[in-house]
Design an enzyme around this catalytic site. Structure first.
Site, PDB file in Angstrom:
ATOM      1  N   GLU A 163       0.826  -1.210   0.000  1.00  0.00           N
ATOM      2  CA  GLU A 163       0.000   0.000   0.000  1.00  0.00           C
ATOM      3  C   GLU A 163       0.863   1.263   0.000  1.00  0.00           C
ATOM      4  O   GLU A 163       0.424   2.347   0.382  1.00  0.00           O
ATOM      5  CB  GLU A 163      -0.984  -0.036   1.177  1.00  0.00           C
ATOM      6  CG  GLU A 163      -1.828  -1.309   1.198  1.00  0.00           C
ATOM      7  CD  GLU A 163      -3.293  -1.139   0.775  1.00  0.00           C
ATOM      8  OE1 GLU A 163      -3.847  -0.048   0.955  1.00  0.00           O
ATOM      9  OE2 GLU A 163      -3.883  -2.122   0.271  1.00  0.00           O
ATOM     10  N   HIS A 231      -3.596   1.544   7.862  1.00  0.00           N
ATOM     11  CA  HIS A 231      -2.240   1.848   7.396  1.00  0.00           C
ATOM     12  C   HIS A 231      -1.439   2.373   8.587  1.00  0.00           C
ATOM     13  O   HIS A 231      -2.001   3.022   9.483  1.00  0.00           O
ATOM     14  CB  HIS A 231      -2.248   2.954   6.322  1.00  0.00           C
ATOM     15  CG  HIS A 231      -2.859   2.553   5.019  1.00  0.00           C
ATOM     16  ND1 HIS A 231      -3.725   3.360   4.317  1.00  0.00           N
ATOM     17  CD2 HIS A 231      -2.706   1.434   4.270  1.00  0.00           C
ATOM     18  CE1 HIS A 231      -4.091   2.752   3.200  1.00  0.00           C
ATOM     19  NE2 HIS A 231      -3.494   1.587   3.145  1.00  0.00           N
ATOM     20  N   CYS A 348      -2.602  11.204   4.109  1.00  0.00           N
ATOM     21  CA  CYS A 348      -3.018  10.260   3.056  1.00  0.00           C
ATOM     22  C   CYS A 348      -3.019  10.929   1.697  1.00  0.00           C
ATOM     23  O   CYS A 348      -2.796  10.290   0.676  1.00  0.00           O
ATOM     24  CB  CYS A 348      -4.436   9.748   3.309  1.00  0.00           C
ATOM     25  SG  CYS A 348      -4.647   8.859   4.840  1.00  0.00           S
TER      26      CYS A 348
HETATM   27  O1  SUG Z   1      -7.704   2.796   1.283  1.00  0.00           O
HETATM   28  N1  SUG Z   1     -10.439   4.936   1.663  1.00  0.00           N
HETATM   29  C1  SUG Z   1      -8.992   4.760   1.593  1.00  0.00           C
HETATM   30  C2  SUG Z   1      -8.295   5.720   2.509  1.00  0.00           C
HETATM   31  C3  SUG Z   1      -6.823   5.720   2.297  1.00  0.00           C
HETATM   32  C4  SUG Z   1      -6.080   6.487   3.331  1.00  0.00           C
HETATM   33  N2  SUG Z   1      -4.707   6.492   3.039  1.00  0.00           N
HETATM   34  C5  SUG Z   1      -3.705   6.475   3.946  1.00  0.00           C
HETATM   35  N3  SUG Z   1      -3.928   6.122   5.182  1.00  0.00           N
HETATM   36  N4  SUG Z   1      -2.525   6.724   3.539  1.00  0.00           N
HETATM   37  C6  SUG Z   1      -8.627   3.326   1.916  1.00  0.00           C
HETATM   38  O2  SUG Z   1      -9.250   2.734   2.800  1.00  0.00           O
HETATM   39  C7  SUG Z   1     -12.721   4.546   0.944  1.00  0.00           C
HETATM   40  C8  SUG Z   1     -13.431   4.623  -0.390  1.00  0.00           C
HETATM   41  C9  SUG Z   1     -14.861   4.209  -0.314  1.00  0.00           C
HETATM   42  O3  SUG Z   1     -15.246   3.505   0.613  1.00  0.00           O
HETATM   43  O4  SUG Z   1     -15.578   4.549  -1.274  1.00  0.00           O
HETATM   44  C10 SUG Z   1     -11.233   4.355   0.760  1.00  0.00           C
HETATM   45  O5  SUG Z   1     -10.801   3.697  -0.151  1.00  0.00           O
END
Ligand code: SUG
Length: 419
Positions: A163, A231, A348
């Site tokens: 990731e 994460h 993020c």
């Molecule tokens: O991968 N949310 C992302 C958020 C990513 C956050 N990134 C970091 N922590 N670096 C995820 O969970 C939600 C999209 C939805 O549910 O439509 C989403 O993918």
């Protein structure tokens, strides 16, 4: 020009919506079915970039990917009109906005060949994110095309989940000096998946030519993943010689801190005890999903979301830390609520790349004037709202696709239209 840290923010795309696609991401799950505001979301992200520029930081940008991803649906032998609802949502997600998951980056001072290495993240654990990498790779290859300065790697093959920078930290005396790279992987997370696999992290370290004596592989605590830290960057962040982390971020904190201090005696570990801020408050407020940066005035600055100010335990810890002259000297607050509701905070939304800005394609760098131009395109073309039941609406899809096309045409990036 010297090597500097550049924050590349993912511009929030016109299809931003709340479909609840990420189990283990409590904010996204809670928002499932809510009405999203793509235009406001993108403008919030642009304001964050403007604030970074005002601090004197160097700022880059990544463009939204083509959504819905027709190529991915074709590989599943369907198309947007016929696909079942869950595939529609997965094809439409604007999740590439979270640029911390775009790639893992090892700056030139850390690598055997003296170039900056980037490995695009495969994001295989979540279906809606697993098809980001081809579009992301196309942008990385375009932005970092100078072969004397960069090497851009394809993804680690499945099933080894990767990731990107969200599970990677770099500690160093200064950004342009050799650093210690820390890869944080998960093994288990209670009811939730561990998205970063150790084999993926090790493959990246080998590909980047990192010195094994200066590379650490650290397990994320099961408690953190189970509490919603899908994460590492939800419970820890590093910048230069400062590591800022929650007490329960790592499976074996004592061993990790001892090893880090041995490799880098000048490291400053700022740990927030669970007795002051519970894991659940840390995750709800995204205290650690902050941008920890060093502006030109040299004062380590923490850029937190408004949710951190709204949380009494978190804000009082920050006030005490500032009053006590801790390693973090300044706190800035930004409003990225639209992204936060999908579990994506200030950290993020950005990918850090230490590089000489003159070696980067200028179409991926921004100043205030360019952000004003992009904001005007967003105001004009981005949908104002997307209701959960609207994702099958052909008129909405046409508007989202047209909005991105208008942006890429205006920004001289038509080469990306099909990616
Ligand atoms: O991968 N949310 C992302 C958020 C990513 C956050 N990134 C970091 N922590 N670096 C995820 O969970 C939600 C999209 C939805 O549910 O439509 C989403 O993918």
């Amino acid at each position: 020009m010297a090597l500097v840290e550049i924050n590349f923010d993912g511009l929030i795309g016109p299809s931003h919506n709340y479909a609840g696609l990420s189990p283990g991401n409590l904010a996204a799950t809670r928002s499932a079915g809510a009405v999203s505001e793509p235009r406001a979301a993108a403008l919030q992200g642009i304001d964050k970039m403007r604030a970074n520029l005002k601090l004197g930081l160097t700022q880059g940008i990544f463009m939204p990917l083509a959504r819905p991803d027709h190529r991915w649906l074709a590989s599943l032998s369907t198309d947007y009109a016929d696909a079942p609802m869950h595939l529609k949502a997965q094809a439409l997600s604007a999740s590439a906005m979270w640029a911390a998951n775009a790639a893992t980056v090892s700056p030139a001072p850390d690598t055997a060949d003296g170039r900056c290495h980037l490995t695009v993240a495969n994001l295989v654990t979540m279906p809606h994110r697993s098809h980001e990498w081809p579009g992301t790779l196309a942008q990385l290859r375009m932005a970092f095309a100078d072969p004397a300065a960069f090497v851009v790697h394809g993804p680690v093959p499945p099933p080894f989940g990767d990731e990107g920078a969200a599970n990677h930290m770099r500690l160093c005396p200064a950004h342009d000096a050799p650093g210690i790279e820390v890869f944080v992987y998960g093994v288990s997370g209670g009811p939730f998946p561990a998205r970063q696999h150790r084999d993926a992290s090790e493959a990246i370290a080998r590909a980047h030519g990192l010195n094994p004596d200066r590379t650490l592989f650290v397990q994320q605590s099961e408690a953190a993943i189970a509490a919603g830290a899908f994460h590492n960057d939800v419970v820890a962040v590093a910048n230069e010689r400062v590591l800022f982390a929650h007490e329960h971020a790592f499976a074996d904190r004592d061993a990790f801190f001892a090893e880090l201090s041995r490799l880098m005696p000048e490291v400053e570990i700022v740990e927030v005890p669970a007795a002051r801020v519970s894991l659940s408050d840390a995750i709800a407020s995204y205290l650690f999903n902050a941008q920890l940066v060093t502006p030109p005035d040299g004062q380590p600055t923490l850029i937190v979301p408004t949710e951190a100010r709204d949380n009494a335990a978190v804000w009082s810890w920050l006030e005490d830390h500032l009053a006590g002259n801790g390693a973090i000297r300044r706190v800035e607050v930004v409003d990225v609520r639209q992204s936060m509701a999908n579990g994506g905070g200030p950290a993020c939304l950005r990918l850090r790349v230490v590089a000489d800005p003159t070696t980067i394609d200028p179409r991926f760098m921004v100043d205030a004037a360019r952000l004003d131009r992009i904001a005007a395109i967003v105001e004009r073309h981005w949908p104002e709202r997307i209701a959960a039941d609207a994702i099958g609406d052909p008129a909405l899809i046409a508007q989202a696709e047209q909005a991105r096309r208008a942006l890429l045409e205006a920004e001289g990036l038509v080469g990306l239209i099909n990616t």
